[in-house]
Motif scaffolding. Structure first.
Motif: not given
Ligand SMILES: Cc1cc2nc3c(=O)[nH]c(=O)nc-3n(C[C@H](O)[C@H](O)[C@H](O)COP(=O)(O)OP(=O)(O)OC[C@H]3O[C@@H](n4cnc5c(N)ncnc54)[C@H](O)[C@@H]3O)c2cc1C
Length: 452
Positions: A16-22, A363-368, A370-371, A378-384
């Motif tokens: 989750a940290a990696w995805q958000a920072a990226q 995988a749930m970390g990746l999604l959380a 990104r969301m 200020g955006q909304v990312l719908p789940p795949p």
């Protein structure tokens, strides 16, 4: 820009940290180790694999966890990148050199310009700011207590008492029949909610003998002690072999009682005992064996359960077990953005949401991650879509699963919507699995493209 705080640098929190920072969002990663340990972790490194060193099958064409690998690689996942870099030969499985792997994850996160690390135990659910809670199956006692206070005592489990789950299509319906006990229910669907497997006296006696003789696993040293409950079993969650040890008839008066049921294939003959299966997902592709939590070893479980008439060819989506595992009743508590409905500034990710396994947790970390990053921007990312492995898991935990019987779940094709004929819906199992993975890859690629 607001900062994202993540509690727990395990498989989920690290990803989750990696995805958000990226995505350009500043992150503070709060990890209690090495100051405060757990009975299973050995180091202060991030993404420590506490038991096996395997990410399971790497076959992304015919295996659901292999497909999840593919999706995480496609999404630039750190956990998969480091697992690939430190993989070991393991046939079709992805096994890793665990120390090199977690060392590399730790270095990547500590070296990221947008990530800072705070070595501390968080003991209360924070009331303000953007947070992801990824504290895993061994969430510290103080935080677990705080989660329980906010969500209610019934919403947080401390032990997995897992009944085995069977793929519905492998139940022999020429032996089994659909009926709820005493035909209870307002609708036809409710009156036929259970699948019943009948046993004669001989079947039952042989089953009890096999159960008593089967090899069992022991509680891990420290597992019971580190739990907030004095005893590993809660009421109504005794393993079936413990019930059988109390008396050969105990199961026949408990989960295997034959009352209120009439065998549709042979109405004149009263079954001596009945094993019931209950629907486990909205799709009706998975059924759990009611009351059959067990500590039998996996090999023993498959041979003992196949003695049940109707389950002689059963294929199991997961086997039973009982172990220390803190997890939320996510289907009632989380929204489709993985946020706590009661406090939407808090997202949950990883095993604490009721997925099971290193890969599923990451995988749930990746999604959380990104969301949460999208939300901060200020955006909304719908789940795949739930045609994908990642989407099927998040769909399961945020509403697809039955809340009453919710138990942690590995990714498997039973969570996916059935294939139509053009995709091979009527073909043999191997072709069907390929149909699932082809469809998932298209859908996941489109989901990623929408974010580009
Ligand atoms: C004994 C045991 C054996 C297992 N064996 C396997 C296996 O062989 N294969 C498999 O796929 N899965 C296995 N699992 C499941 C495994 O734990 C998960 O698959 C995976 O580690 C979960 O990832 P996670 O990120 O959710 O939790 P974790 O990887 O456990 O990460 C959670 C992190 O949060 C930290 N933390 C907890 N509370 C706090 C707090 N209050 N403040 C700050 N930090 C905190 C912890 O120190 C930890 O680093 C096992 C679990 C256990 C308990």
């Amino acid at each position: 820009m607001d900062t994202l705080h993540i509690i727990g640098a395990g498989l989920a929190g690290s990803e989750a940290a990696w995805q958000a920072a990226q995505a350009g969002v500043p992150v503070v990663l709060h990890e209690m180790r090495p100051q405060v340990g757990t009975f299973a972790h050995r180091s202060g490194d991030f993404a420590e694999m506490v038991c096996s060193n395997s990410f399971r099958s790497d076959d992304d064409e015919r295996n659901a966890v292999g497909l999840l690998h593919w999706e995480m690689r496609a999404a630039g996942g750190l956990i998969m990148a480091m697992a690939d870099r430190h993989s070991l030969p393991a046939g079709g499985a992805l096994a890793v050199d665990r120390e090199a792997f977690s060392g590399a994850v730790t270095a990547a996160l500590r070296g990221h310009p947008l990530i800072s690390v705070s070595e501390e135990e968080i003991t209360e659910l924070p009331s303000e700011g953007h947070w992801i809670i990824a504290t895993g199956p061994l969430t510290s006692g103080a935080l677990a207590e705080s989660i329980r206070k906010v969500t209610g005592a019934e919403s947080l489990a401390f032990f997995d008492a897992i009944a085995p789950i069977v793929h519905a299509e492998t139940i022999d319906m020429s032996v089994a029949w659909r009926q709820s006990r005493y035909d209870k229910g307002e609708t036809e669907e409710e009156r036929t909610a259970y699948i019943n497997c009948p046993m004669t006296k001989e079947d039952y006696e042989a089953f009890i003998d096999a159960l008593l003789a089967a090899e069992k696993t022991e509680f891990h040293a420290g597992e019971a002690e580190s739990s907030p409950k004095p005893t590993p079993y809660f009421d109504g969650c005794l393993p079936i072999e413990v019930m059988a040890e109390r008396g050969r008839e105990t199961l026949r008066h408990g989960p295997m009682k034959p009352v209120g049921l009439t065998n549709a294939h042979d109405p004149a003959t009263k079954a001596y005992a009945v094993v019931q299966l209950r629907r486990d997902n909205a799709l009706g592709t998975l059924y759990n064996i009611v009351g059959f939590q067990t500590k039998m070893k996996y090999g023993a479980q498959t041979s003992v359960f196949k003695m049940i008439p109707g389950l002689q060819n059963a294929s199991f989506a997961r086997l039973g077990g009982i172990h220390r595992n803190t997890f939320l009743n996510s289907p009632t508590l989380l929204d489709t953005q993985m946020r706590l409905k009661l406090r939407p500034n808090l997202r949950f990710a990883g095993q604490v949401t009721g997925v099971e396994g290193y890969v599923e947790s990451a995988a749930m970390g990746l999604l959380a991650g990104r969301m949460a990053a999208a939300e901060i921007k200020g955006q909304v990312l719908p789940p795949p879509s739930y045609e994908t492995a990642m989407g099927s898991l998040v769909n399961h935990i945020t509403g697809g699963a039955e809340a009453k019987t919710f138990q942690p779940m590995n990714v498997n094709f039973g969570l996916f919507p059935p294939l139509d004929d053009a995709r091979g819906g009527r073909r043999g199992r191997k072709d069907r699995y390929k149909g699932y993975t082809d469809r998932a890859k298209e859908s996941f690629t489109a989901w990623l493209a929408d974010q580009a």
